[in-house]
Design a protein around this motif. Structure first.
Motif, PDB file in Angstrom:
ATOM      1  N   SER A 266       0.829  -1.203   0.000  1.00 12.41           N
ATOM      2  CA  SER A 266       0.000   0.000   0.000  1.00 12.41           C
ATOM      3  C   SER A 266       0.865   1.255   0.000  1.00 12.41           C
ATOM      4  O   SER A 266       0.561   2.232  -0.699  1.00 12.41           O
ATOM      5  N   ASN A 267       1.959   1.239   0.766  1.00 11.57           N
ATOM      6  CA  ASN A 267       2.878   2.381   0.801  1.00 11.57           C
ATOM      7  C   ASN A 267       3.481   2.637  -0.579  1.00 11.57           C
ATOM      8  O   ASN A 267       3.538   3.782  -1.053  1.00 11.57           O
ATOM      9  N   ARG A 268       3.935   1.569  -1.221  1.00 10.35           N
ATOM     10  CA  ARG A 268       4.562   1.718  -2.537  1.00 10.35           C
ATOM     11  C   ARG A 268       3.560   2.250  -3.567  1.00 10.35           C
ATOM     12  O   ARG A 268       3.897   3.111  -4.394  1.00 10.35           O
ATOM     13  N   ASP A 269       2.337   1.736  -3.491  1.00 17.27           N
ATOM     14  CA  ASP A 269       1.310   2.206  -4.421  1.00 17.27           C
ATOM     15  C   ASP A 269       0.980   3.676  -4.173  1.00 17.27           C
ATOM     16  O   ASP A 269       0.760   4.447  -5.121  1.00 17.27           O
ATOM     17  N   LEU A 270       0.965   4.082  -2.907  1.00 15.73           N
ATOM     18  CA  LEU A 270       0.685   5.477  -2.564  1.00 15.73           C
ATOM     19  C   LEU A 270       1.749   6.400  -3.140  1.00 15.73           C
ATOM     20  O   LEU A 270       1.431   7.434  -3.760  1.00 15.73           O
ATOM     21  N   LEU A 280       7.274  14.413  -6.382  1.00 19.89           N
ATOM     22  CA  LEU A 280       8.415  13.562  -6.697  1.00 19.89           C
ATOM     23  C   LEU A 280       9.207  13.209  -5.437  1.00 19.89           C
ATOM     24  O   LEU A 280      10.257  13.783  -5.129  1.00 19.89           O
ATOM     25  N   ILE A 281       8.696  12.241  -4.711  1.00 26.31           N
ATOM     26  CA  ILE A 281       9.416  11.687  -3.566  1.00 26.31           C
ATOM     27  C   ILE A 281       9.819  10.265  -3.900  1.00 26.31           C
ATOM     28  O   ILE A 281       9.192   9.607  -4.724  1.00 26.31           O
ATOM     29  N   ASP A 282      10.888   9.798  -3.268  1.00 26.63           N
ATOM     30  CA  ASP A 282      11.453   8.488  -3.601  1.00 26.63           C
ATOM     31  C   ASP A 282      11.233   7.517  -2.447  1.00 26.63           C
ATOM     32  O   ASP A 282      11.674   7.771  -1.313  1.00 26.63           O
ATOM     33  N   TYR A 283      10.562   6.396  -2.726  1.00 24.79           N
ATOM     34  CA  TYR A 283      10.270   5.450  -1.659  1.00 24.79           C
ATOM     35  C   TYR A 283      11.549   4.815  -1.116  1.00 24.79           C
ATOM     36  O   TYR A 283      11.652   4.546   0.084  1.00 24.79           O
ATOM     37  N   ALA A 288      15.417   4.018   3.336  1.00 28.15           N
ATOM     38  CA  ALA A 288      16.789   4.181   3.811  1.00 28.15           C
ATOM     39  C   ALA A 288      16.857   5.071   5.043  1.00 28.15           C
ATOM     40  O   ALA A 288      17.723   4.885   5.908  1.00 28.15           O
ATOM     41  N   GLY A 289      15.940   6.018   5.144  1.00 27.22           N
ATOM     42  CA  GLY A 289      15.919   6.922   6.286  1.00 27.22           C
ATOM     43  C   GLY A 289      15.197   6.370   7.493  1.00 27.22           C
ATOM     44  O   GLY A 289      15.134   7.019   8.540  1.00 27.22           O
ATOM     45  N   THR A 290      14.637   5.160   7.344  1.00 26.09           N
ATOM     46  CA  THR A 290      13.904   4.536   8.459  1.00 26.09           C
ATOM     47  C   THR A 290      14.366   3.086   8.596  1.00 26.09           C
ATOM     48  O   THR A 290      13.578   2.152   8.437  1.00 26.09           O
ATOM     49  N   LEU A 304       7.136  14.362   2.057  1.00 26.54           N
ATOM     50  CA  LEU A 304       6.468  15.461   1.351  1.00 26.54           C
ATOM     51  C   LEU A 304       6.837  16.810   1.958  1.00 26.54           C
ATOM     52  O   LEU A 304       7.059  17.796   1.243  1.00 26.54           O
ATOM     53  N   MET A 305       6.933  16.855   3.269  1.00 33.60           N
ATOM     54  CA  MET A 305       7.305  18.093   3.953  1.00 33.60           C
ATOM     55  C   MET A 305       8.763  18.451   3.661  1.00 33.60           C
ATOM     56  O   MET A 305       9.093  19.614   3.370  1.00 33.60           O
TER      57      MET A 305
END
Length: 447
Positions: A266-270, A280-283, A288-290, A304-305
């Motif tokens: 669901s996260n990837r689809d979002l 344009l955010i990169d999953y 990597a940040g979590t 997004l922020m």
């Protein structure tokens, strides 16, 4: 004939309240521990005030004291005394309270009865320049004070925030969508003056071992928990599992594993839908940040922020990430009743989190009628976003359905900077008795 006090004081480096009697009775001297006469009501009163079972053994009594940051001793070190009669005390020599005061941050001193007050004021008060609060004696000789009156009067030992008689039963670490590692969450709870803290990460218990160890190191009660994302008649509800037995941690991870797989997709689809719309955010960067956590919408909101698309996580949810905004399609969730039944089956305590965020009173009443039948034990009646009217409504519901109150800040750290551990937005106070009553229920159910 001079009689020496034979019992060592009970205290540790986290004791914040000191309770002083006068001198041990004959029964106490024989038992080599405080308040040994079976008719003395001290241990029954203390257990009621602290919301726990009456201790029977010396070790249980010591644990009750230390768990509640209470030190215990007597005013007199030696004296001439006939039997247990305080009125016969002569040639009293006081105890040296510096043994306790130099080792523990004692914030309040209480004396048990008028005799203790008399000798405290005579020998100790001026020497240490500290007043003591006199509480009604728990001695059976004080027959005009029944258990109810005594318990009410002795509540004062728990009322001061500085005495750490508060808890927080809903908080998150970076193992889900919080920002503090589990050990630092324990440190933050210590700094906040809490006596008990629950780690309730979303759909994982991965942080619990580190969290429990860190709490033990700081003499804070660790409440092992989880927050399970569930669904009831099309509405997303969150069910907390508190006091999860350590031998059930793997069972919890297995139980939520399929949901977490669906959540990841669901996260990837979002993120893909957001990319298609120009956000344009990169999953991969989010993952990597979590490294230690489970990704959810809060992490995507932060991305997004960070990229300047929104000014806050809250705005990200209200404009882009909420259900019905066109981007987020929730994964199939666990059924709420199934989660309640599962938590019961492993010996945990099921609690409904922030019910009035998702339902009105009528909806909550319908849900409770089913969930309580399946073993729901409690409901959050204190929460960071509740106003006084909501708290009253929640209190009425738990009375109607005969379940226990719970409460928590829903602390997440930097991603929700306006919500502080233990106090929420500043007006939240969750009595330690909430945790005690829930723990007591768990013990009763598992014996």
């Amino acid at each position: 004939m001079l009689t020496n006090h034979p019992i060592s004081p009970v205290y540790d480096g986290n004791s914040r309240v000191l309770i002083l009697g006068s001198f041990p009775s004959v029964k106490s001297r024989e038992a080599m521990f405080f308040y040994g006469h079976p008719q003395n009501r001290f241990w029954r009163v203390l257990a009621r005030v602290c919301g726990t079972e009456v201790p029977l053994t010396v070790e249980e009594k010591k644990r009750l004291l230390l768990d509640n940051h209470i030190a215990l001793w007597d005013v007199i070190a030696s004296c001439e005394i006939v039997g247990s009669a305080d009125s016969s005390i002569k040639n009293a020599v006081p105890n040296d309270l510096s043994i306790i005061l130099d080792a523990a941050p004692i914030e309040k001193i209480f004396v048990n009865g008028k005799t203790a007050e008399k000798y405290y004021n005579k020998y100790i008060r001026d020497k240490i320049c500290r007043e003591a609060v006199c509480l009604p004696s728990t001695s059976p000789a004080n027959a005009t004070w029944g258990m109810e009156r005594l318990t009410e009067a002795w509540q004062v030992i728990l009322l001061k925030k500085g005495c750490a008689m508060f808890c927080d039963l809903h908080a998150h670490s970076n193992r889900s969508d919080g920002t503090l590692p589990p050990a630092k969450l324990a440190a933050a709870a210590k700094e906040a003056g809490l006596s008990a803290i629950a780690l309730t990460d979303h759909n994982t218990v991965a942080g619990l071992p580190d969290f429990i160890k860190a709490c033990e190191d700081r003499y804070i009660e660790a409440v092992p928990g989880v927050e399970i994302s569930t669904e009831y008649e099309g509405v997303e509800l969150h069910i907390l599992g508190l006091y999860i037995p350590e031998d059930a941690f793997d069972r919890v991870e297995n139980y939520v594993s399929q949901y977490n797989i669906r959540k990841e997709q669901s996260n990837r689809d979002l993120v893909a839908r957001l990319n298609e719309a120009g956000y344009l955010i990169d999953y991969g960067e989010i993952v990597a940040g979590t490294p230690d956590g489970h990704i959810n919408r809060a992490h995507i909101a932060k991305a997004l922020m960070d990229h300047g698309y929104v000014d806050s996580v809250k705005i990200a949810f209200s404009t882009l990430l909420g259900e019905g905004k066109g981007f987020y399609v929730p994964p199939e969730r666990i059924q709420a009743m199934d989660a309640v039944a599962f938590l019961n089956s492993i010996g945990a305590v099921p609690v409904w989190a922030h019910p009035f965020l998702q339902m009105d009173e009528d909806g909550a009443r319908k849900f409770l009628a089913e969930a309580v039948h399946l073993g729901l034990v409690g409901m959050e009646t204190r929460y960071s976003l509740y106003d006084a009217e909501t708290e009253v409504a929640a209190d009425c519901l738990i009375k109607e359905f005969n379940i226990l109150p719970s409460g928590g800040s829903d602390f997440h750290g930097e991603v929700k900077p306006d919500i502080k551990l233990g106090v929420g937005k500043g007006n939240l106070q969750i009595p330690l008795t909430f945790a005690r009553d829930l723990r007591k229920h768990m013990k009763e159910e598992n014996t």
